[in-house]
Scaffold this motif. Structure first.
Motif, short mmCIF file in Angstrom:
data_model
loop_
_atom_site.label_atom_id
_atom_site.label_comp_id
_atom_site.label_asym_id
_atom_site.label_seq_id
_atom_site.Cartn_x
_atom_site.Cartn_y
_atom_site.Cartn_z
N ASP A 158 0.69 -0.83 0.21
CA ASP A 158 0.05 0.24 0.21
C ASP A 158 0.83 1.27 -0.09
N PHE A 159 1.81 1.72 -1.58
CA PHE A 159 2.31 2.61 -1.23
C PHE A 159 1.88 3.95 -1.18
N ASP A 160 0.11 4.43 -1.09
CA ASP A 160 -0.06 5.28 -1.27
C ASP A 160 -0.08 6.10 0.26
N GLU A 161 -0.43 4.79 1.45
CA GLU A 161 -0.45 4.93 2.58
C GLU A 161 1.42 5.65 3.36
N ILE A 162 1.99 5.78 2.52
CA ILE A 162 2.84 5.02 3.57
C ILE A 162 4.37 6.44 2.16
N ASN A 163 3.39 6.86 1.96
CA ASN A 163 4.54 8.06 0.45
C ASN A 163 4.71 9.33 1.03
N TYR A 164 4.29 9.58 2.45
CA TYR A 164 4.34 10.87 2.66
C TYR A 164 4.44 11.17 4.22
N PHE A 165 4.38 12.34 4.64
CA PHE A 165 4.34 12.78 6.23
C PHE A 165 3.87 13.92 5.86
N ASN A 166 3.59 14.94 7.61
CA ASN A 166 2.93 15.77 7.82
C ASN A 166 3.79 16.81 7.74
N PHE A 167 4.13 17.73 8.06
CA PHE A 167 4.99 18.74 8.38
C PHE A 167 4.76 20.10 8.77
N ARG A 168 4.09 20.52 9.63
CA ARG A 168 3.71 22.40 9.38
C ARG A 168 2.35 22.06 8.95
N GLY A 169 1.48 21.32 9.31
CA GLY A 169 0.06 21.64 7.73
C GLY A 169 0.57 21.35 7.06
N LYS A 170 1.65 20.60 6.19
CA LYS A 170 1.31 20.87 4.72
C LYS A 170 2.17 19.04 4.93
N LYS A 171 1.53 18.52 3.64
CA LYS A 171 2.16 17.56 3.04
C LYS A 171 2.95 16.84 2.88
N LEU A 172 4.07 16.37 2.94
CA LEU A 172 5.54 16.46 1.99
C LEU A 172 4.85 14.56 1.24
N GLN A 173 4.71 14.85 0.37
CA GLN A 173 4.47 13.85 -0.46
C GLN A 173 5.80 13.33 -1.72
N TRP A 174 6.07 11.80 -1.76
CA TRP A 174 6.83 11.19 -2.39
C TRP A 174 6.17 11.00 -3.46
N ASN A 175 6.21 11.48 -4.75
CA ASN A 175 4.97 11.07 -6.26
C ASN A 175 6.03 10.34 -6.89
N LYS A 176 6.00 8.42 -6.81
CA LYS A 176 6.35 7.92 -7.55
C LYS A 176 5.75 6.34 -7.66
N MET A 177 5.66 5.86 -9.23
CA MET A 177 5.04 5.22 -9.52
C MET A 177 5.79 3.46 -8.68
N ALA A 178 4.68 3.26 -8.06
CA ALA A 178 5.24 1.93 -7.24
C ALA A 178 4.05 0.82 -7.57
N SER A 179 4.47 -0.86 -7.38
CA SER A 179 4.24 -1.75 -7.22
C SER A 179 4.56 -2.76 -6.54
N GLY A 180 3.91 -3.19 -6.16
CA GLY A 180 4.49 -4.76 -5.10
C GLY A 180 4.87 -3.79 -4.26
N ALA A 181 5.78 -4.80 -3.71
CA ALA A 181 6.12 -5.08 -2.48
C ALA A 181 6.81 -3.90 -2.20
N VAL A 182 6.47 -2.77 -1.20
CA VAL A 182 7.42 -1.37 -0.85
C VAL A 182 8.93 -1.16 0.02
N GLY A 183 9.44 -3.04 -0.01
CA GLY A 183 10.28 -3.05 0.90
C GLY A 183 12.10 -2.85 -0.05
N PRO A 184 11.26 -3.21 -1.18
CA PRO A 184 12.90 -3.08 -2.60
C PRO A 184 12.74 -1.82 -3.13
N LEU A 185 11.36 -0.92 -2.92
CA LEU A 185 11.71 0.21 -3.72
C LEU A 185 12.69 0.95 -3.63
N GLU A 186 13.19 1.36 -4.67
CA GLU A 186 14.23 2.75 -4.72
C GLU A 186 13.90 3.91 -4.68
N THR A 187 15.48 4.46 -3.71
CA THR A 187 14.70 5.54 -2.80
C THR A 187 14.75 6.61 -3.80
#
Length: 533
Positions: free
Chosen positions: A141-170
């Motif tokens: 579930d990449f969409d659940e983990i690809n961001y964090f909130n900071f001072r009211g803003k959503k800092l989001q990692w926009n990346k095409m992803a499929s499969g398990a998230v562990g091996p995803l390149e950074t």
């Protein structure tokens, strides 16, 4: 620093199921073995004392390999070695690989786990206890983990992803670091956060290694052991249980029966997760899809891959790492490969664990003690001063915003906005009318009732209008109450579910984690309010 606790039930943010579990409600007793109390752990140790030595050897070997390129602390090194000994047991929490740890409760989960091992050592000095963070590297579930909130803003990692998230390149995370840096400034604490982010995500090739580095930086000195279950050697220990799922639907049958028992309870708790006939995914590069069986053939959902029964068993034997447990069987996998006593999780996690006890019994694997992780609201000294000035109690602050404002406006208003006495007086008057109607003409009773309802509604309407007028008159107080509650409950939710730890770290720096570790007691049974100075 001061710590106060309030019952989880009084916060209004926890389900009836979890509150009833914490209170030891009798109807839930069939769904777990032992309650989360310190005196229950001696029995849990006995239940787990026959954990196979061969499993310990595999676990030790895998952990040594996973830590070979990590700057390991002495305490963590000792804890990994202790896992070879029959007198050593674990306490586990698990979490997704959220970007830069995600919500604040990531810290609370791990702190709860570390602190419980310390308490267990005090009460059971003859044993050793190792805190484990299980990384959910196989989650997809990449969409659940690809961001964090900071001072009211959503800092989001926009990346095409499929499969398990562990091996995803950074790749692509330089942009997040730049945006994060621009928001923080250049204080000592800000620069430390930038350094952690850069070393985690720009100097590691995949999300698994990045998350391990970051969790180790934050908690390695406390002996935390970080485990990636996506490993062929570890999964080979799971083979007998996977076979039972493939050939007998063993997990499905037991969990469905337990769900029927839960749904038969008068409390109507609802169901957290539903099992599938086969509770494993097929995992290869870029693919994590459900395993399905139809007419003796095994299919991988949304692919052209299929197996006969003989072929799927051969695939399992040759490539155990390709069989990935789902939410139902991951807990079983954990307990098969770890000498574990307790799982620490959030309310949603414990809700689905309560569906699993009969499945564990069927598989002849001891069921762990389930402990709700620490939850906390961190309040600064300035925020406490504001609450005191407005006479808002720590219980008040958990009220829904409209309820909080209405309650405080009633308290501070120079006129009485509560029409309860008038309503009671009206009801007394109508009692006489009812008596009179019953003695003269019973058909008149309906008209009397309609008039009573109309007049009570009129009083309600007047009370609401008066309250609304007072809110306008006391607009400054309403704004201050709204502002402080929005600070403490961003997006009208718990602080721990929205804030990233970095916002607190900017304020408290290296004091943050030691203070939280001192404040949070895993077996307290209360929601913690931590007043930081």
């Amino acid at each position: 620093m001061e710590v106060e606790g309030i019952p989880f039930k009084k916060t209004g943010y926890f389900s009836d199921l979890i509150c009833d579990y914490l209170e030891g409600k009798e109807t839930l007793l069939p769904f777990y073995d032992r309650p989360p109390r310190i005196d229950q752990f001696k029995e849990q140790i006995k239940a787990k004392q026959n954990f196979p030595e061969t499993h310990r050897k595999v676990l030790y070997s895998v952990l040594k390999d996973q830590y070979k390129n990590v700057g390991i602390s002495e305490d963590t090194k000792v804890n990994i070695s202790l896992l070879k000994e029959a007198s050593t047991f674990t306490v586990v929490t698990g979490h997704q690989l959220n970007l830069f740890t995600g919500p604040l409760y990531f810290l609370y989960k791990i702190i709860s786990t570390i602190n419980l091992t310390k308490e267990l050592k005090l009460s059971n000095p003859e044993n050793n206890f190792v805190p484990i963070y299980w990384m959910a590297t196989e989650d997809h579930d990449f969409d659940e983990i690809n961001y964090f909130n900071f001072r009211g803003k959503k800092l989001q990692w926009n990346k095409m992803a499929s499969g398990a998230v562990g091996p995803l390149e950074t790749d692509g995370l330089e942009a997040i670091l730049e945006a994060f840096s621009n928001e923080m400034g250049n204080s000592i604490n800000a620069n430390r956060l930038k350094e952690w982010f850069a070393k985690a995500y720009l100097e590691h090739d995949n999300l698994t290694d990045a998350t391990r580095f970051l969790a180790n930086e934050l908690f390695g000195e406390h002996g935390l052991v970080i485990l990636d279950g996506n490993n062929a050697e570890l999964k080979r220990l799971l083979l007998p249980y996977v076979k039972r799922d493939l050939l007998e639907n063993a997990s499905y049958k037991k969990v469905i029966a337990t769900i029927d028992q839960l749904q038969a309870l008068p409390e109507n708790y609802g169901i957290q997760v539903n099992p599938r006939e086969i509770n494993y995914f097929y995992l290869v590069e870029g693919v994590r899809e459900r395993l399905l069986e139809r007419d003796g053939k095994y299919y991988i959902n949304d692919t052209k891959i299929q197996f006969s029964q003989e072929e799927i068993l051969a695939e399992l034997e040759k490539y155990p790492e390709r069989f990935s447990p789902n939410v139902i069987t991951r807990p079983l996998y954990q307990e098969v490969i770890l000498p574990n006593l307790c799982y620490i999780g959030g309310g949603g996690e414990l809700a689905y664990w309560l569906e699993l006890k009969d499945m564990f019994e069927e598989m002849k694997v001891p069921f762990p003690i389930l402990l709700l992780r620490n939850s906390a609201l961190v309040i600064t000294g300035k925020q406490m001063e504001k609450l005191h000035r407005m006479n808002i109690s720590l219980t008040d602050i958990f009220l829904k915003q409209n309820s909080l404002i209405n309650k405080k406006i009633r308290e501070i208003s120079n006129i009485d906005i509560d029409f309860t006495p008038q309503k009671k007086h009206l009801e007394e008057q109508f009692k006489g009318l009812y008596e009179l109607a019953s003695q003269t003409d019973a058909s008149f009773l309906g008209a009397v009732k309609a008039q009573e309802v109309k007049q009570l509604q009129g009083l309600d309407h007047l009370e609401k209008r008066l309250l609304k007028a007072q809110k306008r008159k006391l607009e400054d107080q309403v704004m201050r109450m709204t502002e402080i509650q929005n600070q403490l409950f961003p997006n009208k939710s718990l602080q721990e579910r929205n804030l990233n730890f970095s916002e607190l770290y900017l304020e408290y720096g290296e004091r943050l984690i030691p203070r939280l570790m001192k404040a949070l007691r895993p077996l307290s049974g209360d929601f913690s309010i931590v007043k930081m100075d």
